[in-house]
Design a protein around this motif. Structure first.
Motif, PDB file in Angstrom:
ATOM      1  N   SER A 585       0.843  -1.187   0.000  1.00 56.14           N
ATOM      2  CA  SER A 585       0.000   0.000   0.000  1.00 56.14           C
ATOM      3  C   SER A 585       0.876   1.233   0.000  1.00 56.14           C
ATOM      4  CB  SER A 585      -0.928   0.015   1.216  1.00 56.14           C
ATOM      5  OG  SER A 585      -1.594   1.249   1.323  1.00 56.14           O
ATOM      6  N   GLU A 586       0.739   2.039  -1.054  1.00 58.77           N
ATOM      7  CA  GLU A 586       1.506   3.274  -1.126  1.00 58.77           C
ATOM      8  C   GLU A 586       1.047   4.275  -0.076  1.00 58.77           C
ATOM      9  OE1 GLU A 586       4.101   4.097  -2.783  1.00 58.77           O
ATOM     10  OE2 GLU A 586       4.278   2.242  -3.928  1.00 58.77           O
ATOM     11  N   GLU A 587      -0.252   4.241   0.261  1.00 53.36           N
ATOM     12  CA  GLU A 587      -0.776   5.198   1.239  1.00 53.36           C
ATOM     13  C   GLU A 587      -0.194   4.965   2.628  1.00 53.36           C
ATOM     14  OE1 GLU A 587      -2.638   3.355  -0.684  1.00 53.36           O
ATOM     15  OE2 GLU A 587      -3.634   4.736  -2.075  1.00 53.36           O
ATOM     16  N   SER A 588      -0.184   3.701   3.051  1.00 56.07           N
ATOM     17  CA  SER A 588       0.284   3.409   4.414  1.00 56.07           C
ATOM     18  C   SER A 588       1.717   2.950   4.473  1.00 56.07           C
ATOM     19  CB  SER A 588      -0.614   2.338   5.043  1.00 56.07           C
ATOM     20  OG  SER A 588      -0.592   1.158   4.257  1.00 56.07           O
ATOM     21  N   GLN A 589       2.346   2.699   3.298  1.00 55.87           N
ATOM     22  CA  GLN A 589       3.730   2.219   3.249  1.00 55.87           C
ATOM     23  C   GLN A 589       3.878   0.925   4.040  1.00 55.87           C
ATOM     24  OE1 GLN A 589       6.575   3.854   1.520  1.00 55.87           O
ATOM     25  NE2 GLN A 589       4.679   4.567   0.531  1.00 55.87           N
ATOM     26  N   LEU A 590       2.935   0.002   3.824  1.00 54.71           N
ATOM     27  CA  LEU A 590       2.940  -1.288   4.506  1.00 54.71           C
ATOM     28  C   LEU A 590       2.449  -2.355   3.546  1.00 54.71           C
ATOM     29  CD1 LEU A 590       1.321  -0.440   7.978  1.00 54.71           C
ATOM     30  CD2 LEU A 590       3.705  -1.052   7.596  1.00 54.71           C
ATOM     31  N   ASP A 591       2.803  -3.594   3.854  1.00 53.52           N
ATOM     32  CA  ASP A 591       2.178  -4.724   3.194  1.00 53.52           C
ATOM     33  C   ASP A 591       0.869  -5.004   3.902  1.00 53.52           C
ATOM     34  OD1 ASP A 591       4.113  -5.295   1.233  1.00 53.52           O
ATOM     35  OD2 ASP A 591       5.408  -6.203   2.743  1.00 53.52           O
ATOM     36  N   VAL A 592      -0.228  -4.783   3.217  1.00 58.09           N
ATOM     37  CA  VAL A 592      -1.539  -4.925   3.832  1.00 58.09           C
ATOM     38  C   VAL A 592      -2.234  -6.150   3.256  1.00 58.09           C
ATOM     39  CG1 VAL A 592      -1.766  -2.467   4.256  1.00 58.09           C
ATOM     40  CG2 VAL A 592      -2.600  -3.405   2.114  1.00 58.09           C
ATOM     41  N   THR A 593      -3.111  -6.721   4.061  1.00 56.96           N
ATOM     42  CA  THR A 593      -3.860  -7.907   3.669  1.00 56.96           C
ATOM     43  C   THR A 593      -5.296  -7.528   3.389  1.00 56.96           C
ATOM     44  OG1 THR A 593      -2.445  -9.228   5.130  1.00 56.96           O
ATOM     45  CG2 THR A 593      -4.489 -10.248   4.370  1.00 56.96           C
ATOM     46  N   GLU A 594      -5.861  -8.103   2.348  1.00 54.80           N
ATOM     47  CA  GLU A 594      -7.239  -7.813   2.015  1.00 54.80           C
ATOM     48  C   GLU A 594      -8.176  -8.427   3.046  1.00 54.80           C
ATOM     49  OE1 GLU A 594      -8.457  -8.494  -2.028  1.00 54.80           O
ATOM     50  OE2 GLU A 594      -6.374  -8.485  -2.711  1.00 54.80           O
ATOM     51  N   VAL A 595      -9.237  -7.708   3.361  1.00 53.66           N
ATOM     52  CA  VAL A 595     -10.289  -8.221   4.226  1.00 53.66           C
ATOM     53  C   VAL A 595     -11.626  -7.946   3.552  1.00 53.66           C
ATOM     54  CG1 VAL A 595      -9.012  -7.975   6.390  1.00 53.66           C
ATOM     55  CG2 VAL A 595     -10.393  -6.072   5.540  1.00 53.66           C
ATOM     56  N   ALA A 596     -12.612  -8.708   3.889  1.00 47.22           N
ATOM     57  CA  ALA A 596     -13.947  -8.564   3.292  1.00 47.22           C
ATOM     58  C   ALA A 596     -14.839  -7.674   4.135  1.00 47.22           C
ATOM     59  CB  ALA A 596     -14.584  -9.932   3.107  1.00 47.22           C
ATOM     60  N   THR A 597     -14.254  -6.818   4.925  1.00 45.72           N
ATOM     61  CA  THR A 597     -14.994  -6.015   5.892  1.00 45.72           C
ATOM     62  C   THR A 597     -15.215  -4.612   5.370  1.00 45.72           C
ATOM     63  OG1 THR A 597     -13.841  -7.283   7.601  1.00 45.72           O
ATOM     64  CG2 THR A 597     -15.064  -5.353   8.325  1.00 45.72           C
ATOM     65  N   THR A 598     -16.345  -4.037   5.755  1.00 47.47           N
ATOM     66  CA  THR A 598     -16.666  -2.652   5.431  1.00 47.47           C
ATOM     67  C   THR A 598     -16.417  -1.772   6.655  1.00 47.47           C
ATOM     68  OG1 THR A 598     -18.331  -3.217   3.780  1.00 47.47           O
ATOM     69  CG2 THR A 598     -18.505  -1.058   4.793  1.00 47.47           C
ATOM     70  N   LEU A 599     -15.704  -0.665   6.456  1.00 53.23           N
ATOM     71  CA  LEU A 599     -15.463   0.320   7.514  1.00 53.23           C
ATOM     72  C   LEU A 599     -16.444   1.472   7.324  1.00 53.23           C
ATOM     73  CD1 LEU A 599     -13.767   1.524   9.865  1.00 53.23           C
ATOM     74  CD2 LEU A 599     -12.299   2.552   8.122  1.00 53.23           C
ATOM     75  N   ILE A 600     -17.211   1.773   8.362  1.00 57.12           N
ATOM     76  CA  ILE A 600     -18.179   2.878   8.334  1.00 57.12           C
ATOM     77  C   ILE A 600     -17.675   3.978   9.267  1.00 57.12           C
ATOM     78  CG2 ILE A 600     -20.544   3.588   8.810  1.00 57.12           C
ATOM     79  CD1 ILE A 600     -21.444   0.768   8.208  1.00 57.12           C
ATOM     80  N   VAL A 601     -17.555   5.180   8.739  1.00 58.98           N
ATOM     81  CA  VAL A 601     -17.157   6.340   9.538  1.00 58.98           C
ATOM     82  C   VAL A 601     -18.396   7.221   9.688  1.00 58.98           C
ATOM     83  CG1 VAL A 601     -15.564   8.267   9.767  1.00 58.98           C
ATOM     84  CG2 VAL A 601     -14.858   6.209   8.531  1.00 58.98           C
ATOM     85  N   THR A 602     -18.751   7.545  10.916  1.00 59.86           N
ATOM     86  CA  THR A 602     -20.006   8.249  11.170  1.00 59.86           C
ATOM     87  C   THR A 602     -19.828   9.240  12.308  1.00 59.86           C
ATOM     88  OG1 THR A 602     -22.353   7.887  11.722  1.00 59.86           O
ATOM     89  CG2 THR A 602     -20.747   6.476  12.795  1.00 59.86           C
ATOM     90  N   PRO A 603     -20.661  10.269  12.393  1.00 64.80           N
ATOM     91  CA  PRO A 603     -20.636  11.134  13.581  1.00 64.80           C
ATOM     92  C   PRO A 603     -20.952  10.343  14.841  1.00 64.80           C
ATOM     93  CG  PRO A 603     -21.874  12.166  11.801  1.00 64.80           C
ATOM     94  CD  PRO A 603     -21.610  10.759  11.370  1.00 64.80           C
ATOM     95  N   SER A 604     -20.424  10.810  15.947  1.00 64.01           N
ATOM     96  CA  SER A 604     -20.585  10.067  17.203  1.00 64.01           C
ATOM     97  C   SER A 604     -22.044   9.916  17.599  1.00 64.01           C
ATOM     98  CB  SER A 604     -19.794  10.755  18.319  1.00 64.01           C
ATOM     99  OG  SER A 604     -20.228  12.100  18.464  1.00 64.01           O
ATOM    100  N   VAL A 605     -22.876  10.918  17.294  1.00 59.64           N
ATOM    101  CA  VAL A 605     -24.280  10.834  17.697  1.00 59.64           C
ATOM    102  C   VAL A 605     -25.035   9.799  16.889  1.00 59.64           C
ATOM    103  CG1 VAL A 605     -24.361  13.210  18.506  1.00 59.64           C
ATOM    104  CG2 VAL A 605     -24.912  12.716  16.122  1.00 59.64           C
ATOM    105  N   LEU A 606     -24.479   9.363  15.756  1.00 54.58           N
ATOM    106  CA  LEU A 606     -25.163   8.381  14.914  1.00 54.58           C
ATOM    107  C   LEU A 606     -24.583   6.985  15.033  1.00 54.58           C
ATOM    108  CD1 LEU A 606     -25.574  10.469  11.625  1.00 54.58           C
ATOM    109  CD2 LEU A 606     -27.136  10.267  13.547  1.00 54.58           C
TER     110      LEU A 606
END
Length: 1794
Positions: A585-606
């Protein structure tokens, strides 16, 4: 219509005399009139006799620019400063040019001067005038010669210079287009397309140092010149023009010819004025030719950009360019929301049921299925691929088809590229046009407005700029309430990672999908309430949903649910499927492993809502919550230790193994296999090696922090389908997201980079990242930067309002979706925001977004009707006064700060303060306080009732009045002094006496009430003495005073201060009156006046005198009780004896130092005695007389003055002794304790220590602390002598005993503890050390006591200083007036008298205004309670109380009038007050309704109204009088009703208010514009759906506890009204400010209404607790921070406490209940106060078409009533107004205030 070439544009310009050649132009005019060179236009060629043919341009004529240049006439005369003006020869030349032109051509008829030719237009760059002169600015210029003759352009002066740039102004050609192409186009060649064409011509002088052009001529200019003259706009010229116009209308050509002939021959009749008004104009025609073949030749980079500027400017766009900032922002937002389209219908043959996820509990609606299909297509899901998305091509709108010179070309405005279309494309376009067929749906019919469109197939053949084929994701921008969350969950279920294995919970639905009849009930968690019949399953579901458990990530505990065999087997299958999928990964400069997971970023109240929605609609999905790196690091480190321990590895094992390997390598290298010992020795001596050995770590090697984090986080995440985190947690991880910075490092050192903490979010490649409410994360935020670093395959941006106020907000979304190039090319993104590039902008966002509005799918869903009302609130008179007072203060601030322009900061502050006051007078003050008193009256941080607030306003008003009055009195006394000094005035004594007497009378009147108020305050405080110092120095908190006690103490101190200042002025007036009597020769009166002044002086000095006496008495007691009775206590007669061999030097020096200390003690004791003597001296003359037994009063008249003079002198002497005494004590302590004298001790020795006591701080503030006196020569001499005596002691130590006693004690201790010393030596040293130690301890105690005594001396001294300062202030007040002002040789008494008199007049006006306000405040507070209305009306000198008017007015001068009397009086054109004849300022009139107890007449009327019937009363309209009989008569005839009285009062108030407003408009000098504005606003408000009068009457009749202001009181009564009639109704209350929510909180608690809010509560259970606990009926939310994303469909009523300026917040607020899942009809109530800024906001919304509160009959006109989706309309037209960020239209902002 397609573009037809050439296009045209026109520019107007005026040049002054120095920019053109008058003589040369006159010669050209004469040559043209003679017809030389084919009669017209060869110019200098004709003069030269040449007749060369002009070469024809190569290329297509694409544009014609016409520049109309007006020649500015020089002045007729040259004026000089010291001589007579002379005739201007330049004007004579100009007049000759004008005469020649008039002789050659008729008026307004152009005369050809130069026919179109090459290089007539060029660049003029005059040389600088000196070595240090600024660099000359290039200019577009017209040259008289053709291209063959121009070989020395740099030395030839142009015929006309069209541009000039000076230090003060830029006179450049105003050619549009450049600002859209480059945001900061400062280089000359990039400021307009004409500059760019000239700069690209290789024959012109280069404008840059870089290479930016070549020899290829892509553009050619052919420039022609014409001249014309226009007649003056004088009377004769106007008559002739009208005659010609009339003749043209009648069609009489003969008359026109006659008129023209007469015009030519009538020059002699034209006067000089009209002649000077005649204008000479140059018409410059510039034809632009484009060589398309040459355009294909590549140019340098800068040249390519200039070519793009040229093409952009000359190829038109249908969209307007000349828009102001507000309109441009509105137009851009409108285009953005318009370009987003709903998902298209499903393709033919596609089964909609295939899109319904099996594991989803709820059935998706048809439009949601269509949106899901589009989301799958945008993510390139298998089976849903769109070939058009996978192929490389620009989005629609980037390319347009043009026909240039008969050739079809493609033009991309964003980059300025123009390419030839392939023959196949050109023929296809021609075929489509020729057959007249409708173009394909994908053809850009509107891509460039008037420009032709290109199909998708055409665009694929062109080079792409923005390749969207690799963009996997979209913007989900469904309108609020249409189920964006459900659509996102469906996408997560439907499109899983292709390598991911399935499980049974995702293959079948947990329950059968809800049928269509049950969709509204099954769709959302919030619809599960107690009203619907519940099956057992639904009951369990409801209870489970109400107790949602938020599964937080815990790496130490591991993934939950692994005890289930299916889950553990599925997890193992996931691990096997994804093994070996690591990628860099050029963004993180690491060897990253694929996962089938979805990351959701949301406001704390939600966050909790997301968990709840997932568990409700898709319970088979496994969800966890990531709380940030900080929450995980403890578990990770413990896991690291546990794994290392289980592997049997120790922390140093890896390093030891590496070292051993290196050692063996070195041994092998140097021994050659023969001898190991030598090799080992060499290895031990080796410090550096070229490169360490790299070996694979064994299984027992300890795992690094990075490895443990990555392994454990990957394992935990892989066991879940969804991970949720908040924006706050995401932003906090940014600190540990970036890798270690690269730097040069030593090779043989392990820097342990893998032990650096890194955010685990960047350690895996997520299958999908979803940003909810993406508008909350701007492009520059930490969350946006962090999410850009997270590796992912797909992206989903979710928001109902992705652009809050500007399309600039969308850049962060583009970066999140990883759209290529645009987020990283600032120039390209800037261009896409401009109006001309709108097709490309729309095409881009149409390709990456989807938006469905309720209106578009209204037939597919059922959302109960929502009704919206405006609740008019009438402010109480107290609130109205506070509002108007603040408005006046703010207007004054804006006037003062404006400086000729609008101060946006002041305007924003004014708008904010006024809006807050409309909700409650203390909103904005409870937490942060307020600004200065000039901005807003500070009512404090404790919540007040209206009565308490009124008392506070009265108190502050009285204080302000007294302060202004004291200033006026001081000015009056000074005026009297100036009059006395005017020797030319024979009446000066009488006039001065009158001034002084007036002052004394005024002060006497003011002193009485203030003294009474002080006595009342003291009595209420129990006559406890108040320490003023505790208040003035801020130590009240330390003394334990409560807020109420501090306020009481502050009031007492304020009263005392007021009395003292009044007494000072009274003393001054009385003393000066004595001087007047002395000059008048009236001895008895003189003695009497001086006696009065002396009595006042004693009263003024009484407080400080008592404090001084008490301090002196306390000093006497302390000195008497002191242990220091004799100087011998500070001395010693013993010494250290004789020393031994080793201790002789130390003991001898110690003895010498002891002797010097004894001598120094004598000085300290003497100074101490002197200080005590001076401090004990009397401070007042009478004390001195009493101190002399049997002494008589001094016989001399000036004995008292001599006493005070000696006392002041002794104060200076006392200060000198105290300074020297303090320094001596510092010296003594330094020699006794410190090992050496440091800088701090040196500083302390030269000045007294800084004191921080209350008295010392008070003295410092008064400028009376030590060291601030102006010392005379005697005091300076005394201080120098004392310091010399001190220094003599210091000098005596040099060479003998320079070290302190403690230093010698250390030396002696060294001898004592030296084991090699003889016993006798040790014994001698020990005895000496014990003596010094005992002496040191004793003297240290004495010094502590002396320092405490010094503090007492200083306190007593400060009290004496305070007394003498007050005495000096009194003395200064009666001194002669100040000397002449600086800069004047002699003081002009008359000028000063006039100046002071003007100041007094201004203060009188201010006092009159304050008097008016005071009377009004008394009236508000019932100050007229002792009078009934009839008596109050008697104050009106016009009617003397005979009027029955219900309204009154207070003029600026303070006089009262009935409204009707004042109206009749002003109708007579009178300008002055009838009472005092002062001019009336209509803007300073205070208008109010007569309150208090009703008069007898009104009581009879109200009793008659009490018997009215409610049905007749409700017919009265609140905004206008009812037709027919009056409201009172209708009420009297209607019957008996107990509630009729209140309704009649409401209607009567509305009618009276309307009548008063009409009277103000007609009689108070309102301008026509103001009348029109008021009428327009009233018409706008008439369209608003107001809450009906009957309901308002019922609500107003509700009883409540407490008093919280008009608006909040009505809100609480409204809630109580609902509770009485609809107890099951639940409410949401929005407010813009935390203070107002806090006040509502207190009101709700006091009235027993349960509520929920996020106020300071960051837990995730607030919403769930509200849903679960049906007894909680109210939810409080902040309109700006908490209005987005929440689902509150259990609520049916929305209360907006204020009209909002940001319309997007309003839509978000009402969208919390108006959404899918709502079962009940909903209502929205917006509370707006009458005749304030709030009503203006509503009216402006109606006028701009953005109001959502229109009546039913206006619903079709305002689409906001039905769909409420046009956020852009509000943002650009007044809903938002930009007031929040200061970008709104100035006129609209000011209309809210003025």
């Amino acid at each position: 219509m397609p573009v037809s070439f050439p296009t045209t544009s026109t520019v107007a310009k005026r040049v002054e005399q120095n920019a053109y050649k008058t003589v040369e132009l006159a010669e050209l005019v004469k040559a043209a009139s003679r017809g030389e060179g084919e009669g017209r236009g060869k110019g200098k060629q004709a003069e030269a006799g040449g007749s060369k043919d002009i070469s024809e341009p190569s290329g297509t004529h694409v544009h014609t620019l016409t520049i109309e240049v007006e020649l500015g006439a020089p002045p007729p005369q040259i004026t000089y400063r010291h001589r007579e003006p002379e005739a201007n020869p330049a004007y004579a030349q100009f007049d000759a040019l004008r005469s020649s032109l008039k002789a050659a051509a008729k008026a307004c008829e152009p005369l050809d001067i130069i026919r179109p030719a090459d290089q007539v237009l060029g660049i003029d760059l005059p040389p600088s005038k000196g070595a240090f002169a600024p660099k000359s600015t290039p200019s577009v210029a017209v040259y008289p010669s053709s291209s063959e003759e121009r070989t020395t352009r740099g030395t030839e002066r142009p015929l006309v210079r069209l541009e000039e740039k000076t230090r003060w102004r830029d006179y450049s050609l105003d050619i549009p287009g450049a600002k859209e192409w480059n945001k900061q186009s400062t280089a000359w060649d990039s400021t307009s397309w004409l500059h760019a064409v000239l700069a690209l011509d290789s024959r012109e002088r280069a404008m840059r140092n870089q290479v930016y052009r070549d020899d290829v001529r892509r553009f050619e200019l052919r420039t022609g010149l014409q001249m014309a003259w226009e007649p003056a706009e004088g009377k004769k010229a106007a008559e002739k023009k009208a005659q010609r116009k009339k003749g043209a209308e009648e069609g009489s050509d003969g008359e026109d010819e006659d008129y023209e002939d007469n015009e030519d021959n009538d020059e002699s009749e034209i006067g000089d004025e009209e002649k000077e008004g005649e204008k000479i104009k140059l018409i410059i025609t510039v034809n632009v030719y484009l060589n398309f073949a040459a355009l294909a030749t590549p140019a340098p980079e800068i040249g390519t950009d200039l070519i793009g500027l040229i093409l952009h400017s000359i190829i038109p766009s249908d969209l307007p360019l000349m828009l102001d900032a507000s309109d441009k922002r509105y137009d851009a937002l409108r285009s953005f929301f318009a370009c987003m389209q709903p998902a298209p219908f499903l393709p033919r043959g596609m089964n909609a049921s295939d899109l319904q996820p099996k594991a989803m509990r709820s059935t998706l609606l048809p439009f949601q299925l269509r949106t899901l299909r589009l989301l799958l297509e945008r993510e390139h899901a298998a089976g849903y691929e769109n070939l058009s998305l996978s192929e490389t091509a620009d989005p629609r709108g980037f390319w347009a088809q043009l026909e240039v010179g008969g050739e079809n070309v493609a033009y991309r405005r964003a980059t300025g590229e123009m390419l030839s279309l392939p023959e196949s494309v050109a023929s296809a376009i021609a075929n489509r046009k020729g057959k007249g067929r409708a173009m394909d749906a994908d053809v850009d019919m509107e891509s460039e407005g008037a420009l032709g469109g290109l199909s998708a197939a055409d665009r694929k053949l062109l080079p792409p700029l923005v390749d969207l084929s690799k963009v996997r994701g979209t913007m989900l921008c469904e309108e609020m309430g249409l189920g964006k969350t459900v659509e996102a969950i469906a996408l997560m279920l439907h499109h899983r990672h292709p390598l991911s294995t399935s499980r049974s919970s995702l293959e079948m639905a947990p329950e059968a999908p809800a049928s269509s009849s049950e969709e509204a009930e099954e769709f959302d968690i919030d619809m599960l309430d107690d009203d619907a019949p519940l099956t057992a399953a639904r009951e369990r579901k409801r209870v489970a949903a109400a107790h949602v458990n938020v599964p937080n990530m815990d790496l130490l505990a591991g993934p939950p649910g692994l005890e289930d065999e299916e889950i553990s087997g599925w997890l193992q299958a996931e691990l096997d499927a994804f093994s070996g999928t690591k990628v860099w990964s050029e963004e993180s400069q690491l060897d990253v492993t694929e996962v089938a997971t979805t990351l959701i970023v949301t406001p704390s109240v939600l966050l909790k809502q997301w968990v709840s929605e997932i568990q409700t609609h898709a319970p088979g999905l496994r969800v966890c919550v990531y709380e940030g790196w900080k929450k995980l690091q403890d578990g990770i480190r413990r896991q690291q230790a546990s794994q290392n321990k289980s592997n049997g590895a120790k922390p140093g094992d890896k390093k030891r193994k590496a070292t051993e390997a290196l050692r063996k390598k070195v041994v092998k290298k140097y021994s050659g296999g023969k001898g190991q010992v030598n090799g080992e020795e060499e290895a031990e001596g080796a410090e550096y090696v070229e490169e360490p050995v790299k070996e694979e770590a064994s299984s027992a090697d300890p795992l690094s922090l990075l490895e443990v984090t990555q392994v454990e986080f990957e394992k935990y995440v892989r066991a879940h389908d969804i991970v949720i985190c908040t924006y706050q947690d995401l932003a906090s991880d940014l600190k540990v997201a970036h890798p270690a910075p690269s730097r040069s490092r030593r090779k043989n050192i392990d820097y342990k980079e893998n032990e650096r903490p890194r955010s685990p979010l960047i350690m895996v490649e997520w299958w999908r990242v979803c940003m909810d409410e993406v508008q909350l994360s701007s492009d520059q935020s930490a969350a946006s930067e962090m999410v850009a670093l997270i590796p992912r395959r797909n992206s989903l941006a979710v928001s109902g309002t992705p652009a809050k106020t500007d399309i600039k907000d969308l850049l962060g979304v583009l970066r999140f979706l990883r759209v290529p190039r645009i987020p990283y090319d600032g120039r390209l993104w800037y261009r896409l925001q401009q109006p001309s590039f709108r097709p490309a902008f729309e095409g881009l966002f149409r390709a990456i977004s989807v938006r469905t509005t309720k209106r578009q799918v209204q037939d597919e869903l059922t959302i109960p009707r929502q009704t919206r009302y405006v609740v008019p609130i009438e402010l109480s008179q107290i609130e109205q006064h506070y509002y108007l007072d603040t408005l006046g203060r703010q207007r004054e601030i804006m006037t003062r700060r404006g400086g000729g322009g609008l101060d946006r900061a002041a305007l924003k502050a004014c708008l904010l303060n006024l809006r807050q006051i409309c909700t409650h007078m203390q909103v904005g003050l409870l937490q942060a306080g307020a600004g200065g008193p000039r901005e807003r009256l500070n009512l404090g941080k404790e919540l007040m009732t209206m009565k308490e607030a009124l008392e506070k306003m009265k108190s502050d008003h009285v204080a302000e009045f007294l302060s202004e009055s004291r200033l006026q009195l001081r000015l009056m006394v000074r005026l009297g002094q100036l009059i006395l000094s005017d020797k030319d005035n024979d009446l000066r004594l009488l006039q001065a006496a009158a001034k002084f007497e007036r002052c004394r009378e005024t002060i006497t009147k003011q002193l009485g009430p203030v003294r009474e108020e002080l006595q009342r305050l003291l009595a209420a405080n129990g006559n406890i003495e108040i320490d003023d110092d505790a208040l003035s120095t801020g130590t009240a908190e330390k003394k334990g005073l409560s807020q109420q006690e501090k306020e009481k103490a502050g009031a007492i101190t304020s009263a005392r201060t007021t009395i003292r200042e009044l007494l000072l002025i009274l003393h001054q007036a009385s003393f000066l009156m004595g001087d007047v009597r002395h000059q008048q020769g009236e001895a008895d009166l003189e003695t009497e006046e001086y006696a009065k002044a002396d009595q006042i002086r004693k009263e003024i000095l009484g407080g400080s005198l008592r404090q001084s006496i008490v301090a002196i008495a306390r000093l006497d007691r302390q000195v008497e009780a002191s242990d220091f009775k004799d100087v011998e206590m500070l001395q010693t007669e013993d010494d250290c004896g004789r020393g031994g061999i080793s201790s002789a030097d130390a003991i001898e020096s110690s003895n010498e130092l002891l002797r010097l200390i004894n001598e120094n003690t004598l000085i300290i004791w003497d100074w101490r005695q002197k200080i005590i003597e001076l401090l004990r001296a009397p401070v007042e003359a009478e004390q001195a007389e009493d101190a002399v037994p049997g002494g008589d009063a001094p016989a001399e008249a000036n004995a008292e003055e001599d006493f005070y003079g000696k006392s002041l002198k002794s104060q200076g002497e006392l200060q000198c002794y105290m300074t020297a005494y303090a320094a001596a004590l510092v010296d003594r302590r330094a020699e006794m304790i410190s090992e050496e004298r440091n800088l701090f001790a040196e500083g302390d020795a030269s000045r007294p220590a800084e004191r921080t006591t209350a008295r010392a701080r008070q003295a410092k503030e008064a400028g009376l602390e030590l060291g601030l006196y102006d010392e005379d020569d005697e005091n300076k001499k005394l201080l120098d002598e004392l310091m010399q005596e001190r220094q003599a002691f210091m000098d005596a130590r040099k060479g003998t005993c320079e070290r302190p006693l403690k230093g010698y004690l250390i030396d002696l201790n060294g001898v004592v503890h030296n084991t090699t010393m003889r016993r006798e030596e040790v014994q001698i040293a020990k005895q000496a050390a014990d003596f010094i130690r005992g002496y040191h301890k004793e003297q240290a105690t004495h010094l502590d006591n002396l320092n405490k005594e010094l503090d007492l001396f200083r306190a007593t001294f400060n009290y004496r200083v305070k007394f003498f300062a007050a005495l000096q202030e009194i003395s200064d007040s009666v001194a002669e007036p100040d000397a002449a002002p600086e800069g004047k040789k002699k003081r002009d008494v008359h000028d000063e008298i006039r100046s002071v008199d003007a100041e007094i007049t201004a203060k009188e006006v201010r006092l009159a205004q304050l008097t008016t306000r005071g009377r009004y405040l008394d009236f508000l507070g019932g100050g007229q309670a002792e009078k009934d209305d009839d008596e109050l009306r008697e104050d009106c000198i016009i009617c003397m109380g005979s009027s029955d008017d219900t309204h009154g007015l207070l003029l600026e001068c303070g006089h009262f009038f009935c409204a009707s009397c004042y109206k009749a009086y002003r109708s007579s054109q009178s300008r002055g007050c009838p009472s005092c004849r002062r001019d009336i300022d209509d803007k300073a009139i205070t208008r109010f309704k007569l309150g208090g107890a009703p008069s007898k007449t009104n009581q009879k009327e109200m009793r008659a109204l009490a018997s009215a019937d409610a049905a007749a009363i409700t017919a009265l309209d609140a905004s206008a009088p009812a037709a027919g009989p009056s409201g009172e008569a209708a009420a009297a005839a209607a019957g008996t009703s107990a509630d009729a009285l209140l309704a009649a009062q409401l209607a009567e108030e509305d009618r009276e208010g309307q009548n008063l407003r009409e009277m103000e408009e007609q009689e108070f000098g309102a301008t026509r514009a103001e009348e029109v504005e008021k009428q327009a606003r009233e018409r706008d408000m008439a369209r608003v759906n107001m809450l009906d009068l009957e309901t308002r009457r019922e609500i107003a009749h509700m009883d409540m506890m407490g008093e919280y202001g008009s608006k909040i009181d009505f809100l609480v009564k409204h809630l109580l009204h609902y509770r009485a009639r609809q107890p099951e109704a639940r409410h949401v209350i929005f407010s813009n400010w935390s203070d107002s929510l806090n006040i509502v909180t207190r009101a709700l608690r006091q009235n027993g209404i349960k509520f929920a809010s996020f106020d300071g509560n960051k837990t995730k259970d607030v919403v769930d607790n509200f849903i679960k606990d049906k007894s909680i009926t109210v939810f409080l939310l902040h309109a700006e921070r908490e209005s987005a994303g929440l689902t509150l469909t259990t609520c049916q009523v929305v209360h907006l406490l204020e009209p909002v300026l940001r319309h997007s917040f309003e839509l978000q607020a009402i969208g919390r209940v108006d959404r899918l899942g709502q079962k009940n009809e909903t209502k929205v109530y917006c509370y707006a106060t009458r005749d304030t800024v709030e009503s203006r906001i509503l009216a402006l919304g109606v006028r701009n078409g953005t109001s959502i509160y229109l009546k039913n009959d206006d619903a079709d006109r305002g689409e906001m009533e039905r769909r409420a989706d046009n956020v852009v309309s509000a943002a650009g037209k007044g809903g938002d107004l930009g007031a929040g960020d200061g970008t709104g239209n100035e006129e609209e902002l000011l209309s809210l205030l003025l």
